[in-house]
Write a protein that holds these residues in place. Structure first.
Motif, PDB file in Angstrom:
ATOM      1  N   ILE A 187       0.867  -1.173   0.000  1.00  0.00           N
ATOM      2  CA  ILE A 187       0.000   0.000   0.000  1.00  0.00           C
ATOM      3  C   ILE A 187       0.906   1.224   0.000  1.00  0.00           C
ATOM      4  N   ALA A 188       0.703   2.096  -0.970  1.00  0.00           N
ATOM      5  CA  ALA A 188       1.553   3.272  -1.125  1.00  0.00           C
ATOM      6  C   ALA A 188       0.704   4.423  -1.670  1.00  0.00           C
ATOM      7  N   ARG A 189       1.330   5.432  -2.151  1.00  0.00           N
ATOM      8  CA  ARG A 189       0.613   6.571  -2.725  1.00  0.00           C
ATOM      9  C   ARG A 189      -0.098   6.155  -4.009  1.00  0.00           C
ATOM     10  N   ASN A 190      -1.218   6.831  -4.307  1.00  0.00           N
ATOM     11  CA  ASN A 190      -2.036   6.500  -5.469  1.00  0.00           C
ATOM     12  C   ASN A 190      -1.664   7.331  -6.691  1.00  0.00           C
ATOM     13  N   VAL A 191      -1.876   6.742  -7.860  1.00  0.00           N
ATOM     14  CA  VAL A 191      -1.708   7.461  -9.117  1.00  0.00           C
ATOM     15  C   VAL A 191      -3.084   7.950  -9.557  1.00  0.00           C
ATOM     16  N   ALA A 192      -3.172   9.242  -9.815  1.00  0.00           N
ATOM     17  CA  ALA A 192      -4.420   9.854 -10.256  1.00  0.00           C
ATOM     18  C   ALA A 192      -4.186  10.555 -11.595  1.00  0.00           C
ATOM     19  N   VAL A 193      -5.281  10.870 -12.274  1.00  0.00           N
ATOM     20  CA  VAL A 193      -5.223  11.610 -13.523  1.00  0.00           C
ATOM     21  C   VAL A 193      -6.241  12.742 -13.468  1.00  0.00           C
ATOM     22  N   ALA A 194      -5.968  13.796 -14.212  1.00  0.00           N
ATOM     23  CA  ALA A 194      -6.914  14.907 -14.345  1.00  0.00           C
ATOM     24  C   ALA A 194      -6.848  15.390 -15.781  1.00  0.00           C
ATOM     25  N   CYS A 195      -7.997  15.771 -16.332  1.00  0.00           N
ATOM     26  CA  CYS A 195      -8.035  16.253 -17.712  1.00  0.00           C
ATOM     27  C   CYS A 195      -8.803  17.564 -17.782  1.00  0.00           C
ATOM     28  N   PHE A 196      -8.221  18.510 -18.468  1.00  0.00           N
ATOM     29  CA  PHE A 196      -8.788  19.843 -18.629  1.00  0.00           C
ATOM     30  C   PHE A 196      -9.166  19.992 -20.100  1.00  0.00           C
ATOM     31  N   VAL A 197     -10.476  19.995 -20.356  1.00  0.00           N
ATOM     32  CA  VAL A 197     -10.997  19.982 -21.725  1.00  0.00           C
ATOM     33  C   VAL A 197     -11.556  21.366 -22.045  1.00  0.00           C
ATOM     34  N   PHE A 198     -11.052  21.949 -23.127  1.00  0.00           N
ATOM     35  CA  PHE A 198     -11.467  23.285 -23.544  1.00  0.00           C
ATOM     36  C   PHE A 198     -12.198  23.224 -24.878  1.00  0.00           C
ATOM     37  N   THR A 199     -13.140  24.153 -25.050  1.00  0.00           N
ATOM     38  CA  THR A 199     -13.816  24.338 -26.336  1.00  0.00           C
ATOM     39  C   THR A 199     -14.301  25.773 -26.428  1.00  0.00           C
ATOM     40  N   SER A 200     -14.528  26.214 -27.647  1.00  0.00           N
ATOM     41  CA  SER A 200     -15.063  27.557 -27.867  1.00  0.00           C
ATOM     42  C   SER A 200     -16.546  27.437 -28.186  1.00  0.00           C
ATOM     43  N   ILE A 201     -17.358  28.188 -27.450  1.00  0.00           N
ATOM     44  CA  ILE A 201     -18.802  28.222 -27.672  1.00  0.00           C
ATOM     45  C   ILE A 201     -19.175  29.666 -27.960  1.00  0.00           C
ATOM     46  N   PHE A 204      -1.209  12.914 -12.768  1.00  0.00           N
ATOM     47  CA  PHE A 204      -0.761  13.233 -14.124  1.00  0.00           C
ATOM     48  C   PHE A 204      -1.832  14.098 -14.773  1.00  0.00           C
ATOM     49  N   LYS A 205      -1.408  15.240 -15.318  1.00  0.00           N
ATOM     50  CA  LYS A 205      -2.350  16.221 -15.854  1.00  0.00           C
ATOM     51  C   LYS A 205      -2.276  16.269 -17.381  1.00  0.00           C
ATOM     52  N   TYR A 206      -3.443  16.228 -17.990  1.00  0.00           N
ATOM     53  CA  TYR A 206      -3.597  16.262 -19.440  1.00  0.00           C
ATOM     54  C   TYR A 206      -4.599  17.344 -19.814  1.00  0.00           C
ATOM     55  N   TYR A 207      -4.578  17.723 -21.100  1.00  0.00           N
ATOM     56  CA  TYR A 207      -5.615  18.613 -21.595  1.00  0.00           C
ATOM     57  C   TYR A 207      -6.023  18.183 -22.992  1.00  0.00           C
ATOM     58  N   SER A 208      -7.180  18.681 -23.424  1.00  0.00           N
ATOM     59  CA  SER A 208      -7.677  18.421 -24.763  1.00  0.00           C
ATOM     60  C   SER A 208      -8.441  19.655 -25.220  1.00  0.00           C
ATOM     61  N   ILE A 209      -8.333  19.947 -26.496  1.00  0.00           N
ATOM     62  CA  ILE A 209      -9.070  21.074 -27.072  1.00  0.00           C
ATOM     63  C   ILE A 209     -10.032  20.497 -28.107  1.00  0.00           C
ATOM     64  N   LEU A 210     -11.321  20.690 -27.875  1.00  0.00           N
ATOM     65  CA  LEU A 210     -12.334  20.203 -28.809  1.00  0.00           C
ATOM     66  C   LEU A 210     -12.688  21.310 -29.789  1.00  0.00           C
ATOM     67  N   LYS A 211     -12.675  20.973 -31.077  1.00  0.00           N
ATOM     68  CA  LYS A 211     -13.025  21.968 -32.099  1.00  0.00           C
ATOM     69  C   LYS A 211     -14.506  22.324 -32.031  1.00  0.00           C
ATOM     70  N   GLU A 212     -15.309  21.344 -31.682  1.00  0.00           N
ATOM     71  CA  GLU A 212     -16.750  21.547 -31.534  1.00  0.00           C
ATOM     72  C   GLU A 212     -17.166  21.088 -30.140  1.00  0.00           C
ATOM     73  N   PRO A 213     -17.968  21.888 -29.430  1.00  0.00           N
ATOM     74  CA  PRO A 213     -18.413  21.440 -28.102  1.00  0.00           C
ATOM     75  C   PRO A 213     -19.333  20.233 -28.237  1.00  0.00           C
ATOM     76  N   GLN A 214     -19.164  19.283 -27.356  1.00  0.00           N
ATOM     77  CA  GLN A 214     -20.049  18.131 -27.341  1.00  0.00           C
ATOM     78  C   GLN A 214     -21.155  18.366 -26.324  1.00  0.00           C
ATOM     79  N   PHE A 215     -22.329  17.864 -26.631  1.00  0.00           N
ATOM     80  CA  PHE A 215     -23.465  17.976 -25.731  1.00  0.00           C
ATOM     81  C   PHE A 215     -23.216  17.131 -24.486  1.00  0.00           C
ATOM     82  N   ILE A 216     -23.527  17.672 -23.345  1.00  0.00           N
ATOM     83  CA  ILE A 216     -23.397  16.925 -22.095  1.00  0.00           C
ATOM     84  C   ILE A 216     -24.763  16.852 -21.423  1.00  0.00           C
ATOM     85  N   ASN A 217     -25.033  15.738 -20.776  1.00  0.00           N
ATOM     86  CA  ASN A 217     -26.341  15.513 -20.178  1.00  0.00           C
ATOM     87  C   ASN A 217     -26.175  14.761 -18.860  1.00  0.00           C
ATOM     88  N   ILE A 218     -26.454  15.424 -17.764  1.00  0.00           N
ATOM     89  CA  ILE A 218     -26.319  14.811 -16.442  1.00  0.00           C
ATOM     90  C   ILE A 218     -27.323  13.673 -16.256  1.00  0.00           C
TER      91      ILE A 218
END
Length: 168
Positions: free
Chosen positions: A20-34, A106-120
């Motif tokens: 048992i040791a420290r955990n590996v996590a990920v985070a993603c920052f997704v950008f788009t223009s609306i 570990f931090k990542y990002y993505s740039i979407l050319k078109e925003p995708q619809f999101i639905n909770i």
């Protein structure tokens, strides 16, 4: 429990020893223009999360067995928001033992050319996530980032990354 002096320790499961040791996590920052304005993809943490309930964060989570870090990034974005990323870009990591839970993120990002619809209403758990993990999902305008309460200092990361990758 005094975490300052805590050491890694073994456990036995199915006659095998695991540490048992420290955990590996990920985070993603997704950008788009609306409508000509830059936004970031964020979700509000639900009651099924262990901490920071009702705070906003960008999709993030833990590395699962048998997956790469990039696979974890893409999976977490999909589980938490329903958005399927085709590619991501690595931009850094955090291994500070002073941060929450001492995760190595570990931090990542993505740039979407078109925003995708999101639905909770398309339940998180049906995409493989935890029950009640996400309370809300939205595209938040960059200019309004500071109007929200953020977990994991994601507001600072968003604003710094936004400038660094030259979207401002």
């Amino acid at each position: 429990m005094n975490l300052t002096n805590m050491k890694n320790f073994p456990i036995i499961k199915d006659n095998k020893e695991y540490w048992i040791a420290r955990n590996v996590a990920v985070a993603c920052f997704v950008f788009t223009s609306i409508d000509g304005e830059w936004h970031v993809l964020a979700n509000k943490r639900g009651d099924g999360t262990p901490d920071y309930q009702r705070y906003w964060n960008c999709p993030c989570g833990y590395l699962d067995y048998n997956e790469t870090i990039e696979q974890a990034v893409i999976r977490e974005v999909f589980e938490e928001t329903g958005i399927k990323l085709l590619s991501t870009k690595f931009f850094g990591f955090n291994d500070a033992p002073t941060d929450d839970h001492q995760n190595i993120t570990f931090k990542y990002y993505s740039i979407l050319k078109e925003p995708q619809f999101i639905n909770i209403n398309n339940k998180t758990e049906s995409r493989g996530g935890e029950s009640n993990e996400v309370k809300d999902i939205k595209w938040i305008p960059i200019r309004k980032i500071l109007n929200y309460e953020w977990a994991f200092r994601h507001d600072e990361i968003i604003l710094n990354l936004f400038k660094t990758i030259g979207l401002s």
